[in-house]
Design a protein around this motif. Sequence first.
Motif, PDB file in Angstrom:
ATOM      1  N   LYS A 152      -3.106 -26.015  27.937  1.00 56.40           N
ATOM      2  CA  LYS A 152      -2.383 -25.244  26.928  1.00 56.40           C
ATOM      3  C   LYS A 152      -2.895 -23.819  26.761  1.00 56.40           C
ATOM      4  CE  LYS A 152      -1.146 -29.294  24.138  1.00 56.40           C
ATOM      5  NZ  LYS A 152      -1.198 -29.899  22.789  1.00 56.40           N
ATOM      6  N   VAL A 153      -4.191 -23.633  27.053  1.00 59.07           N
ATOM      7  CA  VAL A 153      -4.798 -22.322  26.802  1.00 59.07           C
ATOM      8  C   VAL A 153      -5.672 -21.929  27.998  1.00 59.07           C
ATOM      9  CG1 VAL A 153      -6.326 -20.984  25.296  1.00 59.07           C
ATOM     10  CG2 VAL A 153      -4.836 -22.740  24.311  1.00 59.07           C
ATOM     11  N   ARG A 154      -5.571 -20.671  28.389  1.00 52.26           N
ATOM     12  CA  ARG A 154      -6.482 -20.119  29.387  1.00 52.26           C
ATOM     13  C   ARG A 154      -7.645 -19.446  28.642  1.00 52.26           C
ATOM     14  NH1 ARG A 154      -3.114 -17.489  34.414  1.00 52.26           N
ATOM     15  NH2 ARG A 154      -1.449 -19.066  34.512  1.00 52.26           N
ATOM     16  N   THR A 155      -8.819 -19.989  28.818  1.00 52.68           N
ATOM     17  CA  THR A 155     -10.007 -19.418  28.187  1.00 52.68           C
ATOM     18  C   THR A 155     -10.781 -18.654  29.250  1.00 52.68           C
ATOM     19  OG1 THR A 155     -10.139 -21.174  26.532  1.00 52.68           O
ATOM     20  CG2 THR A 155     -12.159 -19.933  26.984  1.00 52.68           C
ATOM     21  N   PHE A 156     -10.826 -17.349  29.083  1.00 50.12           N
ATOM     22  CA  PHE A 156     -11.402 -16.491  30.110  1.00 50.12           C
ATOM     23  C   PHE A 156     -12.361 -15.518  29.432  1.00 50.12           C
ATOM     24  CE2 PHE A 156     -10.653 -13.315  33.709  1.00 50.12           C
ATOM     25  CZ  PHE A 156     -11.288 -14.097  34.663  1.00 50.12           C
ATOM     26  N   TRP A 157     -13.099 -14.745  30.238  1.00 46.40           N
ATOM     27  CA  TRP A 157     -14.067 -13.813  29.650  1.00 46.40           C
ATOM     28  C   TRP A 157     -13.394 -12.778  28.754  1.00 46.40           C
ATOM     29  CZ3 TRP A 157     -13.503  -8.639  30.507  1.00 46.40           C
ATOM     30  CH2 TRP A 157     -12.728  -8.243  31.620  1.00 46.40           C
ATOM     31  N   SER A 158     -12.126 -12.493  29.053  1.00 45.42           N
ATOM     32  CA  SER A 158     -11.427 -11.457  28.284  1.00 45.42           C
ATOM     33  C   SER A 158     -10.699 -11.999  27.059  1.00 45.42           C
ATOM     34  CB  SER A 158     -10.429 -10.737  29.190  1.00 45.42           C
ATOM     35  OG  SER A 158      -9.552 -11.666  29.790  1.00 45.42           O
ATOM     36  N   GLY A 159     -10.758 -13.334  26.878  1.00 43.27           N
ATOM     37  CA  GLY A 159     -10.115 -13.887  25.701  1.00 43.27           C
ATOM     38  C   GLY A 159      -9.412 -15.198  25.974  1.00 43.27           C
ATOM     39  N   ASP A 160      -8.707 -15.704  24.970  1.00 44.91           N
ATOM     40  CA  ASP A 160      -7.948 -16.947  25.060  1.00 44.91           C
ATOM     41  C   ASP A 160      -6.457 -16.615  25.081  1.00 44.91           C
ATOM     42  OD1 ASP A 160     -10.256 -18.565  24.922  1.00 44.91           O
ATOM     43  OD2 ASP A 160     -10.287 -18.384  22.733  1.00 44.91           O
ATOM     44  N   PHE A 161      -5.755 -17.232  26.032  1.00 39.88           N
ATOM     45  CA  PHE A 161      -4.345 -16.911  26.217  1.00 39.88           C
ATOM     46  C   PHE A 161      -3.540 -18.204  26.321  1.00 39.88           C
ATOM     47  CE2 PHE A 161      -7.061 -13.736  28.129  1.00 39.88           C
ATOM     48  CZ  PHE A 161      -6.621 -12.556  27.539  1.00 39.88           C
ATOM     49  N   ALA A 162      -2.559 -18.355  25.462  1.00 40.08           N
ATOM     50  CA  ALA A 162      -1.727 -19.563  25.471  1.00 40.08           C
ATOM     51  C   ALA A 162      -0.870 -19.600  26.737  1.00 40.08           C
ATOM     52  CB  ALA A 162      -0.829 -19.587  24.240  1.00 40.08           C
ATOM     53  N   GLU A 163      -0.759 -20.791  27.307  1.00 40.39           N
ATOM     54  CA  GLU A 163       0.137 -20.985  28.459  1.00 40.39           C
ATOM     55  C   GLU A 163       1.582 -20.956  27.955  1.00 40.39           C
ATOM     56  OE1 GLU A 163      -0.357 -21.013  31.522  1.00 40.39           O
ATOM     57  OE2 GLU A 163      -2.427 -21.627  31.934  1.00 40.39           O
ATOM     58  N   PRO A 164       2.406 -20.078  28.485  1.00 38.05           N
ATOM     59  CA  PRO A 164       3.784 -19.986  27.986  1.00 38.05           C
ATOM     60  C   PRO A 164       4.670 -21.148  28.431  1.00 38.05           C
ATOM     61  CG  PRO A 164       3.459 -18.494  29.826  1.00 38.05           C
ATOM     62  CD  PRO A 164       2.113 -19.080  29.514  1.00 38.05           C
ATOM     63  N   ASP A 165       4.305 -21.796  29.544  1.00 31.53           N
ATOM     64  CA  ASP A 165       5.106 -22.884  30.093  1.00 31.53           C
ATOM     65  C   ASP A 165       4.221 -24.113  30.277  1.00 31.53           C
ATOM     66  OD1 ASP A 165       7.553 -21.345  30.459  1.00 31.53           O
ATOM     67  OD2 ASP A 165       6.470 -20.314  32.067  1.00 31.53           O
ATOM     68  N   PRO A 166       4.813 -25.307  30.370  1.00 25.88           N
ATOM     69  CA  PRO A 166       3.997 -26.511  30.558  1.00 25.88           C
ATOM     70  C   PRO A 166       3.236 -26.470  31.878  1.00 25.88           C
ATOM     71  CG  PRO A 166       6.334 -27.004  30.895  1.00 25.88           C
ATOM     72  CD  PRO A 166       6.258 -25.626  30.317  1.00 25.88           C
ATOM     73  N   VAL A 167       2.000 -26.897  31.841  1.00 26.33           N
ATOM     74  CA  VAL A 167       1.153 -26.984  33.029  1.00 26.33           C
ATOM     75  C   VAL A 167       0.443 -28.330  32.981  1.00 26.33           C
ATOM     76  CG1 VAL A 167      -0.794 -26.010  34.313  1.00 26.33           C
ATOM     77  CG2 VAL A 167       0.794 -24.483  33.104  1.00 26.33           C
ATOM     78  N   TYR A 168       0.808 -29.226  33.903  1.00 26.13           N
ATOM     79  CA  TYR A 168       0.272 -30.586  33.885  1.00 26.13           C
ATOM     80  C   TYR A 168      -0.377 -30.921  35.233  1.00 26.13           C
ATOM     81  CZ  TYR A 168       3.794 -31.022  30.126  1.00 26.13           C
ATOM     82  OH  TYR A 168       4.574 -30.838  29.008  1.00 26.13           O
ATOM     83  N   GLU A 169      -1.453 -31.697  35.166  1.00 19.77           N
ATOM     84  CA  GLU A 169      -2.046 -32.245  36.386  1.00 19.77           C
ATOM     85  C   GLU A 169      -2.637 -33.619  36.096  1.00 19.77           C
ATOM     86  OE1 GLU A 169      -5.862 -30.633  37.797  1.00 19.77           O
ATOM     87  OE2 GLU A 169      -5.798 -29.239  36.081  1.00 19.77           O
ATOM     88  N   PHE A 170      -2.623 -34.475  37.094  1.00 19.69           N
ATOM     89  CA  PHE A 170      -3.233 -35.783  36.961  1.00 19.69           C
ATOM     90  C   PHE A 170      -4.746 -35.649  37.147  1.00 19.69           C
ATOM     91  CE2 PHE A 170       1.094 -36.912  38.372  1.00 19.69           C
ATOM     92  CZ  PHE A 170       1.442 -37.814  37.363  1.00 19.69           C
ATOM     93  N   PRO A 171      -5.543 -36.365  36.353  1.00 22.98           N
ATOM     94  CA  PRO A 171      -7.002 -36.255  36.466  1.00 22.98           C
ATOM     95  C   PRO A 171      -7.561 -36.812  37.768  1.00 22.98           C
ATOM     96  CG  PRO A 171      -6.361 -37.222  34.350  1.00 22.98           C
ATOM     97  CD  PRO A 171      -5.136 -37.213  35.218  1.00 22.98           C
ATOM     98  N   ASN A 172      -6.834 -37.683  38.437  1.00 29.72           N
ATOM     99  CA  ASN A 172      -7.322 -38.335  39.644  1.00 29.72           C
ATOM    100  C   ASN A 172      -6.116 -38.812  40.435  1.00 29.72           C
ATOM    101  OD1 ASN A 172      -9.064 -39.454  41.518  1.00 29.72           O
ATOM    102  ND2 ASN A 172     -10.238 -40.665  40.038  1.00 29.72           N
ATOM    103  N   ASP A 173      -6.338 -39.339  41.626  1.00 33.13           N
ATOM    104  CA  ASP A 173      -5.223 -39.886  42.407  1.00 33.13           C
ATOM    105  C   ASP A 173      -5.197 -41.407  42.384  1.00 33.13           C
ATOM    106  OD1 ASP A 173      -7.464 -40.217  43.977  1.00 33.13           O
ATOM    107  OD2 ASP A 173      -6.608 -39.339  45.793  1.00 33.13           O
ATOM    108  N   VAL A 174      -6.121 -42.019  41.661  1.00 30.43           N
ATOM    109  CA  VAL A 174      -6.221 -43.476  41.569  1.00 30.43           C
ATOM    110  C   VAL A 174      -6.278 -43.877  40.106  1.00 30.43           C
ATOM    111  CG1 VAL A 174      -7.688 -45.479  42.040  1.00 30.43           C
ATOM    112  CG2 VAL A 174      -7.400 -43.724  43.786  1.00 30.43           C
ATOM    113  N   TYR A 175      -5.513 -44.909  39.745  1.00 25.97           N
ATOM    114  CA  TYR A 175      -5.556 -45.455  38.389  1.00 25.97           C
ATOM    115  C   TYR A 175      -5.755 -46.961  38.513  1.00 25.97           C
ATOM    116  CZ  TYR A 175      -4.541 -45.868  33.402  1.00 25.97           C
ATOM    117  OH  TYR A 175      -4.642 -46.099  32.048  1.00 25.97           O
ATOM    118  N   LEU A 176      -6.894 -47.459  38.034  1.00 22.21           N
ATOM    119  CA  LEU A 176      -7.252 -48.860  38.212  1.00 22.21           C
ATOM    120  C   LEU A 176      -6.474 -49.750  37.253  1.00 22.21           C
ATOM    121  CD1 LEU A 176     -11.155 -48.630  38.566  1.00 22.21           C
ATOM    122  CD2 LEU A 176      -9.385 -48.369  40.323  1.00 22.21           C
TER     123      LEU A 176
END
Length: 609
Positions: A152-176
């Motif tokens: 949701k937020v990009r935290t960088f040295w220059s500040g915090d910036f909200a993501e304007p669009d959804p950005v999703y990723e799976f934490p892993n490629d395996v789910y037990l």
Amino acid sequence: MHYKHFDPVAIAERSLNYLTRMTDPANDHLPYWLILPNKKPAEAAHCRVDDAELVASWYEGLDATRKILATDRGGDVLASFRRFLLSSWGPKGLRYHRKYPWTHTMHSSFHEMGYVLSAMNRLCANDPSDAEAEKRTAALVRGMRSLVIERKVRTFWSGDFAEPDPVYEFPNDVYLLDGGFDTTRHTGRGEQCIRNAVVLEGLVDRWFAAGDEVALDLARGIANHLLGPARYFNWKMEFMGHVHSTVWVAVGLAKLHRATGDAKYLSAAKGIYDYARSLSSSFGWVPEYAQWHPMAEEHCETCCIKDMLVLARELVRCGHPEYWNDFDLFARNQFAENQIDSATYVVCDESLPDSADGSITHHDIGGRMIGGFTGGSLPNSISINKFRSIAGCCGGTAPQALQVVWDCAVEKENGVWTVNVPLDRETAAWKLVSRYPDEGSMAITLKRGGRAGFRRYKWMGRAPRGFVDGAEVALEENNGVLLFPRLKPGQTAELRHPIRTAVRPERVAGKTYRISWRGPDVVDVFPRGEHLRLFQRDLDRKPYLPKPSDVTNETASNYGPTQQTKAPSGAPGGEVKSAAKGKPAKARAKRTPAKAKAKPAKAKAAKRG
């Protein structure tokens, strides 16, 4: 001279044989992924993928084949695949697999969910009243949405910036099944962002079919991560990795453009296609990997051609008709050649029983394997000594691409019945006859009359001519289509042009070949290949067919280009220990029952299919 022509019906018939017979009746027609025709005697062996992925892709492949052939044959096997698809659902709405003697840690993978979601979409489309299929499909979408990390937020040295669009990723490629995400585990295949993202096409298809906003949101978030923070592509959309997964994802990106109107998705899809095409041949040889091996070490997985065909079709839909040429040439050449139509080198021993645990069968492998597709071809041959001369995944995905070709061979565009792909087909409205590559001619009969046109390709030369019922007529060209005057009911429009054999050099897979063309068809490749020689299309020449003595490697080695560590001498390649049992994960494929020793007197070579 007489040549073999592009015949989707024959391809579909062979696929029907493979998809219905390379299954295990004792396990409700569970497919066999691992086919070992090079062993003496030949065998087929079960592995985890059979119930995790193949029941999905083979459901779609068999359904596609039956629709091309307009047949009810194979209905019992299709029903079995449906039963598998509607079983083994578990935590977070994911589909897992049943417990078998040949499976290990019970888990689900998001790459496999790409196949499962696609098959579930087809189940729902085939029977909109199927409440169970609809319930499972909706739950799968929502389960995957609940498992992604949302940035949701990009935290960088220059500040915090909200993501304007959804950005999703799976934490892993395996789910037990028991334990969920365990970050100490992974499949080891790498490229998690792209392999996990193959769910993209199924998510967009779900939105098109059911208006599922959760599916569209998840698709956008996965796409945005892949095209942004994942840094999988460079600025030209070049990549290093799995071509099948990447081009399949690009199909989803093209469809996501159609769903949202966002041009960045189309630009990415087109860039991916163009890069993969730059590594491929003009006749459809597509490498399994990009920039991972030297090209001279690459082979063509049929799944990759399938993805290129479907993506080319999607790019046409998005306003790029220039991809029709690849679509036609890829389908009728390397794609068609990659199907197994001969088993002359296969040694069968019908006296051998199945293994005690039901994992291995020796029954009629030569006959059952006809119609499968290779997972590793060269431009001129399929090696019978290499890994995945037949690949279970390709056997299910290829017929889906064949259905796309079949369905769009002739389409009505702006009131004109337009021929896109020369082949033989008849419907209630029209009949198409192709005379390639013997003659430079094709004809369409409009049973109810109307306008007819033929898509113009460079291989037609400068001056194609038009005839209606044998009488020459003037043609006009509009947007790349040669248009005929309006036809009366039952009249035939025929396009003719000169055709000759032309041999052209082309560098493919790190080597220069001389390609013999007649119009859109490759009729020979030089140097000619060994083992399963491809493009033996001159019917006046006796075909070269391998013999059992040509097989020099009889091991059940599972080493292939998708495995990243080579095996020690004498061991199956890339073998890993099962965390659950501490046993070799693929040792089962090597095992032969004590009684299963070949008896020379009873062993025989299978005949050509």
